[in-house]
Design an enzyme around this catalytic site. Structure first.
Site, short mmCIF file in Angstrom:
data_model
loop_
_atom_site.label_atom_id
_atom_site.label_comp_id
_atom_site.label_asym_id
_atom_site.label_seq_id
_atom_site.Cartn_x
_atom_site.Cartn_y
_atom_site.Cartn_z
N CYS A 152 0.00 -0.83 -4.82
CA CYS A 152 -0.30 -1.32 -3.48
C CYS A 152 0.13 -0.37 -2.36
CB CYS A 152 0.34 -2.69 -3.27
SG CYS A 152 -0.29 -3.98 -4.38
N ASN A 153 1.10 0.50 -2.64
CA ASN A 153 1.54 1.43 -1.60
C ASN A 153 0.65 2.66 -1.51
OD1 ASN A 153 3.52 1.58 -4.13
ND2 ASN A 153 3.04 3.68 -3.52
#
Length: 384
Positions: A152-153
């Site tokens: 997700c980053n």
């Protein structure tokens, strides 16, 4: 004796080269399900598991679920079928988001000089970038890269890298494309172990265009220490200039978020530790302080916050630890409500909503923040 002193013109600070966000575009799959519909599709009856879904602050998600079997329930798909699904959905959404981004930037496919594609929900060789170049007829000399497996980053990781490419190639158009077919990364069961994951993720793709050109020097001249005035710029678009990045990896929690092989299921599956919101919250202040260090800015100087829609508890933890208002994360919570967690592209869905809201003004500062496996927090400082 007369001494002649020749006056010299004062030295001027060299022009800076900064990348600016020139456009954004998003896309999602056609199939939409409410949380209650997903519960029924999975045949979940355990009250504790149901509560995870129904108290998630998510109303609906774009999910491409398998067709119901003879018993009316959706059953797990073999890993090979899931990889096929990822390829199909990621390319469909990716192409749509890329074209929307270029249209928003007032550009065309022929202008594209660099493409970086991000995904975690499947593995392809050749990667999505090569397949999209063939599919859309993009110039085969287009520079490209694929970032796979960062979670997700990864959208901000990619933005950091492509920002460097853009600064090194002034005037040329670069795009970061995040395309996540989370429907291809599900373990479809009704257990508590998978409840957090199954209640959270949705399908979506988002693209952001960057263009950099020299800007008139301002004081101070170092891009990492921006002035309080916006300063003139000839970069394309009305989006913000990218000033600085900061990262923090919590190595003690390296296994807290992962996507690995589930021997019982015979397939890959996500795992999220229940303590993740507290890990993220405890380190949000650390990475933000590092981002603002040396800029002369305080948190109160940040007018716009675009935080990854990682989940209700994650967003709450960031709000509490950074002393933010609910209004500051309105787009984060709005994207979570309407789409769920879209992995690497979530923050760009929020950015698109901010653009459409039309509230930014020249000189405003913004912070972009994502979090994911590692456990990692990524941030960027921007200025309109």
């Amino acid at each position: 004796m007369t001494v002649l002193v020749q006056e010299t013109a004062p030295e001027r600070a060299p022009a800076r080269v900064l990348a600016r966000i020139a456009g954004v575009g998003t896309a999602s799959t056609a199939e939409v399900h409410t949380q209650s519909e997903v519960l029924e599709a999975l045949g979940v009856t355990d009250p504790k598991v149901r509560s995870v879904f129904l108290n998630s602050a998510i109303e609906r998600r774009h999910l491409t679920l398998p067709e119901p079997g003879p018993d009316g329930l959706r059953h797990p798909e073999p890993q090979g079928d899931l990889l096929d699904k990822h390829k199909r959905l990621a390319l469909e959404m990716g192409a749509e988001a890329l074209l929307a981004c270029l249209q928003n930037a007032g550009r065309s496919l022929s202008d594209l000089a660099h493409l970086t594609c991000v995904t975690t929900t499947g593995f392809l060789t050749p990667g999505i970038s090569a397949l999209l170049i063939r599919e859309l007829g993009i110039d085969r000399h287009c520079s490209r890269a694929d970032i796979v497996g960062m979670g997700c980053n990864a959208g901000l990781n990619a933005l950091n890298v492509v920002n460097g490419w853009s600064v090194a190639h002034p005037g040329e158009l670069a795009v970061v494309l995040c395309t996540e077919a989370c429907s291809a990364a599900y373990a479809l069961d009704s257990s508590m172990r998978t409840a957090v994951v199954n209640s959270l993720f949705g399908d979506g793709a988002a693209a952001v265009a960057l263009v950099s050109e020299a800007t008139a020097p301002s004081t101070p001249a170092d891009p990492s220490t921006p002035s309080t005035s916006p300063g003139p710029s000839t970069a394309s678009g009305d989006g913000p200039r990218i000033l600085k990045f900061a990262s923090c990896i919590v190595t003690d929690a390296v296994d807290a978020m992962r996507y690995d092989w589930d021997r019982d299921q015979g397939r890959f599956s996500f795992f999220l530790d229940p303590q993740i919101p507290y890990v993220v919250g405890a380190h949000a202040e650390i990475v933000l302080d590092r981002l603002l260090d040396g800029t002369g800015l305080r948190r109160s100087d940040i007018g716009h916050w675009l935080v990854h829609s990682g989940g209700k508890k994650v967003v709450d933890a960031v709000v509490v630890n950074l002393g933010l208002r609910r209004h500051d994360v309105r787009h984060t919570t709005g994207v979570l409500r309407d789409y769920g967690n879209l992995s690497s592209g979530s923050f760009l869905f929020s950015y698109e909503r901010l653009v459409r809201e039309g509230v930014t003004r020249p000189g405003d500062y913004g912070v972009l923040m994502t979090m994911g496996p590692g456990s990692t927090l990524e941030t960027a400082l921007v200025q309109w």
